[in-house]
Design an enzyme around this catalytic site. Sequence first.
Site, PDB file in Angstrom:
ATOM      1  N   TYR A   1      43.568  52.168  34.325  1.00 57.00           N
ATOM      2  CA  TYR A   1      44.084  51.027  35.087  1.00 57.00           C
ATOM      3  C   TYR A   1      43.539  49.722  34.517  1.00 57.00           C
ATOM      4  CZ  TYR A   1      45.496  48.310  39.202  1.00 57.00           C
ATOM      5  OH  TYR A   1      46.075  47.392  40.043  1.00 57.00           O
TER       6      TYR A   1
ATOM      7  N   SER B   1      45.451  42.098  38.398  1.00 56.59           N
ATOM      8  CA  SER B   1      44.370  42.627  39.229  1.00 56.59           C
ATOM      9  C   SER B   1      43.041  42.164  38.675  1.00 56.59           C
ATOM     10  CB  SER B   1      44.417  44.167  39.226  1.00 56.59           C
ATOM     11  OG  SER B   1      43.255  44.719  39.813  1.00 56.59           O
TER      12      SER B   1
END
Length: 251
Positions: free
Chosen positions: A150, A137
């Site tokens: 995250y 990501s």
Amino acid sequence: MVERQVRSAVVTGASTGIGEATVRRLAQEGWKVWAVARRGERLEQLAGDTGAIPVALDITDDGGVARMVEQVAAAGGIDTLINIAGGARGTDWVADARTDDWEWMYNVNVLGTMKLTRAFLPMLREHGEGTVLNLTSTAALVSYEGGAGYNAAKAAQRAMTRALRLEEVENNLRVIEVLPGMVYTEEFSLNRLGSEEAAEKVYAGVEKPLTAEDIADIVAYAVSVPHHVNLDEIVVRPVAQAAAHKVVRKG
């Protein structure tokens, strides 16, 4: 006439979103695909639609992973491993971090990817032209308030991917990383934020966020080009997202 060799892949996170779209895209292109996820009922439907082989599995479970490798080997093996399973939980700042959420993100994004990769490496090495593709990501590249858990998990997954490329080059193993930005999928923001209303706000006013199918197209291309071509790192965002901190919202 020379018979065309059928490409074969394991795809994790296959019950929804980018993983499901990737299974559909590869199957459409004639690949033999093992579709891996925890939710068996969704996999059965996907298998009926695509001909993929469903494998209901928690990728952090060592015993389950070992049994899957045996199953795949008995059916002829694979040349490509596509690690898409992952996700985010919560938006707490570090001061209020929930240990359970952080552990879940690390286990799924990092340890799950490691366990699948470790288990299939002997098979991919033996093939001679193996490929590992990890979906990370842009959260691995730029940190933001409320994203520390995250950010940390995806940064660790990215670091592992980059190390793997160095470690396995002597085995002619191709290692690809795809780093999506804002992708509108069925469950990602819902699972992270816990409500439909909160999830919809993430994409409010954004013209044409990326879709799961957009990323599946990129994954399929990256693993289908001739093996000597390695798309090491592919960063992809919608046009409306010029950077992590710059998103154009209309209306």
